[in-house]
Design a protein around this motif. Sequence first.
Motif, PDB file in Angstrom:
ATOM      1  N   ALA A  44      26.382 -11.393 -30.395  1.00 15.53           N
ATOM      2  CA  ALA A  44      25.982 -12.681 -30.960  1.00 15.53           C
ATOM      3  C   ALA A  44      24.800 -13.268 -30.192  1.00 15.53           C
ATOM      4  O   ALA A  44      23.851 -13.780 -30.803  1.00 15.53           O
ATOM      5  N   ILE A  45      24.822 -13.175 -28.875  1.00 13.11           N
ATOM      6  CA  ILE A  45      23.709 -13.700 -28.073  1.00 13.11           C
ATOM      7  C   ILE A  45      22.438 -12.919 -28.371  1.00 13.11           C
ATOM      8  O   ILE A  45      21.358 -13.503 -28.519  1.00 13.11           O
ATOM      9  N   ALA A  93      21.688 -11.350 -31.155  1.00 13.96           N
ATOM     10  CA  ALA A  93      21.238 -11.715 -32.503  1.00 13.96           C
ATOM     11  C   ALA A  93      20.526 -13.060 -32.499  1.00 13.96           C
ATOM     12  O   ALA A  93      19.503 -13.230 -33.173  1.00 13.96           O
ATOM     13  N   ILE A  94      21.032 -14.010 -31.737  1.00 14.72           N
ATOM     14  CA  ILE A  94      20.395 -15.328 -31.664  1.00 14.72           C
ATOM     15  C   ILE A  94      19.022 -15.221 -31.017  1.00 14.72           C
ATOM     16  O   ILE A  94      18.056 -15.821 -31.491  1.00 14.72           O
ATOM     17  N   ILE A  95      18.913 -14.429 -29.953  1.00 10.09           N
ATOM     18  CA  ILE A  95      17.623 -14.253 -29.277  1.00 10.09           C
ATOM     19  C   ILE A  95      16.622 -13.581 -30.209  1.00 10.09           C
ATOM     20  O   ILE A  95      15.458 -13.999 -30.292  1.00 10.09           O
ATOM     21  N   PHE A 101      16.634 -13.646 -33.497  1.00  9.00           N
ATOM     22  CA  PHE A 101      16.290 -14.605 -34.549  1.00  9.00           C
ATOM     23  C   PHE A 101      15.274 -15.624 -34.059  1.00  9.00           C
ATOM     24  O   PHE A 101      14.277 -15.899 -34.736  1.00  9.00           O
ATOM     25  N   ILE A 102      15.508 -16.181 -32.880  1.00 13.51           N
ATOM     26  CA  ILE A 102      14.594 -17.193 -32.339  1.00 13.51           C
ATOM     27  C   ILE A 102      13.228 -16.583 -32.063  1.00 13.51           C
ATOM     28  O   ILE A 102      12.192 -17.206 -32.341  1.00 13.51           O
TER      29      ILE A 102
END
Length: 45
Positions: free
Chosen positions: A22-23, A25-27, A29-30
């Motif tokens: 999840a971390i 994927a967030i990185i 995406f950002i």
Amino acid sequence: MQCLADNELENITGGSVWVGIAIAAIIIFISGVLEGFTNPNKCNN
């Protein structure tokens, strides 16, 4: 950080794997959003 013995390493649950995914994927995406702002694609009209 805590050092674990070999028998304690076998008892680690898989929840930490999903948190890592999840971390990541967030990185990703950002970084994609920031790249879109800094290097936008030209419109194909």
